[in-house]
Design an enzyme around this catalytic site. Sequence first.
Site, PDB file in Angstrom:
ATOM      1  N   GLU A   1       0.819  -1.202   0.000  1.00  0.00           N
ATOM      2  CA  GLU A   1       0.000   0.000   0.000  1.00  0.00           C
ATOM      3  C   GLU A   1       0.858   1.260   0.000  1.00  0.00           C
ATOM      4  O   GLU A   1       2.000   1.253   0.461  1.00  0.00           O
ATOM      5  CB  GLU A   1      -0.899   0.009   1.246  1.00  0.00           C
ATOM      6  CG  GLU A   1      -1.969  -1.054   1.223  1.00  0.00           C
ATOM      7  CD  GLU A   1      -2.281  -1.607   2.607  1.00  0.00           C
ATOM      8  OE1 GLU A   1      -3.483  -1.719   2.928  1.00  0.00           O
ATOM      9  OE2 GLU A   1      -1.343  -1.927   3.348  1.00  0.00           O
TER      10      GLU A   1
ATOM     11  N   CYS B   1      -1.024   5.405  10.237  1.00  0.00           N
ATOM     12  CA  CYS B   1       0.190   4.728  10.705  1.00  0.00           C
ATOM     13  C   CYS B   1      -0.173   3.495  11.511  1.00  0.00           C
ATOM     14  O   CYS B   1      -1.014   3.550  12.409  1.00  0.00           O
ATOM     15  CB  CYS B   1       1.011   5.676  11.580  1.00  0.00           C
ATOM     16  SG  CYS B   1       1.692   7.085  10.698  1.00  0.00           S
TER      17      CYS B   1
END
Length: 344
Positions: free
Chosen positions: A92, A335
Amino acid sequence: MNVFGLLPDDLAARLRAHGVAVRDAEARRIVAHAVAHGRDGFPLSRPVPRAVEDAVARLVDRRRLEIVERATDPNDGFVKYLFRLDDGLFVEAVRIPLEVAGRFTVCVSTQAGCAMGCDFCATGRLGFARHLEAWEIVAQFIAVRDEAPGEVTGAVFQGQGEPLHNYDAVMRAAEILAHPCGGRIAAKAITISTVGLVPAIHRFARERRPYRLIVSMTSAIDARRRSLLPVAGAWPAAELAGAVRTYQRAAGGRVTIAWVVLGGINTGADEVEALRALFEGVPLRLNLIDVNDARPNGYRRASPAELDAFRDALRTLGIPVVRRYSGGAARHAACGMLAGKKTA
């Protein structure tokens, strides 16, 4: 050999090795056409000899990564891209809007999966599949950049994987992203993150790489850090602090320390004192990042009162403390949430 992994000198050398007479300026135009401008095939705006075009078509791979999904977070505009690699693995990248309207940075993956096993990170729980090649890293950036509704001015090596575990490919990709015929990103706007691979940090400092390094601590106490980041079992906090000192002397300025804030775990006075002891005299900047854990019984975020108390205690160290926004959580783009899967 994919064009996204080549600098102009590399392309010229490859063509000449196959008996193709190519000028340096022609090699620069070809690489810039594909990488800096994101254009497929020929013709170029300034043509090159047909023999050179034919040789490039024969000897240089110009495939892009397959985009499987684009998922936009409706809350903050972060966009997660899911790519399928040639061997069927998934990685990703994330397009991150900056505070200046119309400007973006791109967060790229450096590995399929990750060998570090950080307990609070979805990628770490995947395990390690393989390193990405430099061209696969650059191709993520190009794909995201070419669809951005504005200017991409930065790159962050902080997606899936530990960048310094894939050191050579990451430095190669960063060089391409910073090149005038490549990504055209200022070296100081390229950030490389690490959970603390001490030998690689020393190498990074020794080679005087021009890119910004962020070191993720999350805990300054050895036993706690080992439970959260298994890599700490190889390099205790004192060794990591020594590597940070070496890097700071080489690079100058403040070193950014990232701290994933885990409610009830790493926000106490013991952490502040451990940080003080480790980094006395080292110019630092501390980035506090809220944990992102989608598991029902996963790590929780600190309460506002807990976070305020922690920040107040950290300020006694005399270092800037920034609470860094980690967006895209609604689409698992934040994150610690990249797990190489479709959003829906």
